[in-house]
Design an enzyme around this catalytic site. Structure first.
Site, mmCIF file in Angstrom:
data_model
loop_
_atom_site.group_PDB
_atom_site.id
_atom_site.type_symbol
_atom_site.label_atom_id
_atom_site.label_comp_id
_atom_site.label_asym_id
_atom_site.label_seq_id
_atom_site.Cartn_x
_atom_site.Cartn_y
_atom_site.Cartn_z
ATOM 1 N N SER A 45 -3.247 51.939 -21.989
ATOM 2 C CA SER A 45 -3.200 53.041 -21.017
ATOM 3 C C SER A 45 -3.988 54.278 -21.433
ATOM 4 O O SER A 45 -4.386 55.070 -20.590
ATOM 5 C CB SER A 45 -1.750 53.442 -20.743
ATOM 6 N N ASP A 331 2.382 63.140 -19.289
ATOM 7 C CA ASP A 331 3.734 62.573 -19.167
ATOM 8 C C ASP A 331 4.288 62.372 -20.572
ATOM 9 O O ASP A 331 3.702 62.868 -21.546
ATOM 10 C CB ASP A 331 3.724 61.309 -18.295
ATOM 11 N N HIS A 334 1.433 60.150 -22.576
ATOM 12 C CA HIS A 334 -0.021 60.222 -22.417
ATOM 13 C C HIS A 334 -0.554 61.645 -22.440
ATOM 14 O O HIS A 334 0.062 62.544 -21.869
ATOM 15 C CB HIS A 334 -0.418 59.540 -21.098
#
Ligand SMILES: *[C@@H]1O[C@H](CO)[C@@H](O)[C@H](O)[C@H]1NC(C)=O
Ligand SMILES: *[C@@H]1O[C@H](CO)[C@@H](O)[C@H](O)[C@H]1NC(C)=O
Ligand SMILES: *[C@@H]1O[C@H](CO)[C@@H](O)[C@H](O)[C@H]1NC(C)=O
Ligand SMILES: *[C@@H]1O[C@H](CO)[C@@H](O)[C@H](O)[C@H]1NC(C)=O
Ligand SMILES: CC(=O)N[C@H]1CO[C@H](CO)[C@@H](O)[C@@H]1O
Length: 366
Positions: A45, A331, A334
């Site tokens: 991610s 978040d 991340h």
């Protein structure tokens, strides 16, 4: 539609600044500057720029909804950030356009590279199996890209393109988040994760890749998501024991890269000390022009550590900060665009103790 427009715009800039003024070589009807270096991206991610928009997965592994993407792009692209992510900055520093997700529908050029990264992916195929594009499958996709390049441009040009290209890889965090990992000793689990990573690096080498940018594991014990699930920690402090497997991973990874350098001809790498850089940025955000390293911008619970940004996951409540550019974390796991820019700058031009033996800039210039 919007994504398309942006991409065309970038191509235009590319040709204006390079195609006309600098001596070129041509692949089919596409002309490239002589020093053209492509960027191929593999990982999870941290690097996904939208591949998971096109697979069957869960919202845990997707960021194609608001407020992701709210700053730079003004719409959710699938990036786990308010704006750009690390490969976007690396492409910018390398004077390339934004590198597209491999699964983006429609014709792809591939001459600037392509991005295979998939949120939730690990080096082990078991990690979120069935919900992500694991690293091995990313290598299979790269094999497919090579085949297409050879059909279009022939063997010689393809070999040149692939050997000059830089291969950026970030993988492992998700493997160490697996509950399974506790079934193994740190040493055994690390040897499996790093073993599978080096197998893929060798696979890329066998297909013609020579220049690798590899990130080590960040200081995970500082992530808001970890702090939120451990009681009694005061704001801002990191939980060291959660970083222990990362530290073992980082030592073993470095040893394995050195082995490859000694064993295989022409292999060059940049080992990025993500652990130290992330620890420093999280704990001293003001040194880097940021304000908040301990609490995430988007989420809920202590430190906004619940992974609920966007309200489409298990926990539906979430708060969103006013100015993500002041935060390290967007978040609970991340980085924001601001933090990604800082990290990318260290990767690009950091000294030997941060980004070595090559930094990315010198790898691109090789
Ligand atoms: C995704 O899942 C849906 C529903 O289960 C199915 O119809 C579809 O074929 C799947 N798509 C892919 C690409 O696997
Ligand atoms: C993790 O556990 C699951 C369920 O027991 C199993 O299917 C899987 O193979 C395990 N993964 C690893 C890496 O051992
Ligand atoms: C790769 O991971 C699998 C589990 O998915 C493990 O059985 C295997 O030994 C690993 N390979 C290497 C080279 O470590
Ligand atoms: C490398 O850069 C880091 C961060 O800018 C700095 O703290 C460190 O002292 C530098 N090391 C050397 C050997 O120059
Ligand atoms: C003693 C104590 O504070 N326990 C809490 C630890 O954190 C969990 C999850 O946040 C809570 O459910 C416990 O009450």
């Amino acid at each position: 539609m919007m994504a398309r427009k942006k991409i065309h715009f970038c191509f235009l800039i590319f040709f204006l600044s390079y195609g006309i003024l600098i001596p070129t070589r041509c692949l089919g009807n596409i002309c490239l500057p002589k020093q053209h270096v492509a960027l191929f991206v593999f990982g999870d991610s941290l690097f996904d720029v939208g591949n998971n928009n096109y697979i069957n997965t869960t919202t845990d592994n997707q960021a194609n909804y608001s407020p992701y993407g709210e700053t730079f792009f003004n719409f959710p692209t699938g990036r786990f950030s308010d704006g750009r992510v690390i490969p976007d900055f690396v492409a910018e520093y390398a004077k390339l356009p934004l590198i597209q997700p491999y699964l983006f529908p429609g014709n792809q050029q591939y001459v600037n590279g392509i991005n295979f990264a998939s949120a939730g992916a690990g080096a082990l195929v078991e990690t979120h199996q069935g919900l992500v594009i694991d690293l091995k499958t990313q290598l299979t996709y790269f094999k497919n890209v090579k085949k297409i390049l050879r059909q279009r441009y022939g063997d010689k040009e393809t070999t040149t393109l692939l050997s000059k290209a830089v291969y950026l890889i970030n993988i492992g965090v998700n493997d160490y988040f697996q509950e399974n990992s506790s079934l193994y000793t740190h040493e055994k689990y690390v040897s499996m994760v790093v073993g599978n990573l080096t197998t893929v690096i060798k696979g890329i080498y066998d297909l013609g890749g020579r220049k690798f940018g590899i990130l080590n594991q960040p200081s995970k014990g500082c992530f808001p998501i970890i702090k939120a699930f451990v009681n009694g920690t005061k704001s801002g402090s990191c939980i060291e024991e959660y970083s222990a497997p990362a530290k073992v991973h980082n030592i073993v990874l470095f040893e394995e890269l050195e082995k490859l350098r000694k064993q295989i001809k022409g292999f060059k790498y940049s080992y990025f000390n993500f652990f130290d850089v992330s620890f420093e940025v999280i704990n001293n955000p003001s040194k880097f022009g940021l304000k908040e390293g301990g609490v995430a911008c988007c989420g809920s619970g202590p430190y906004k550590g619940y992974y609920s940004c966007g309200g489409k996951r298990e926990v539906k409540d979430y708060d969103l900060c006013k100015n993500p550019s002041e935060y390290v974390f967007f978040d609970s796991v991340h980085p924001t665009e601001s933090a990604s820019r800082i990290i990318s700058q260290f990767m690009w031009s950091g000294n030997l103790s941060i980004s070595g033996p090559y930094n990315l800039k010198s790898l691109f210039e090789e």
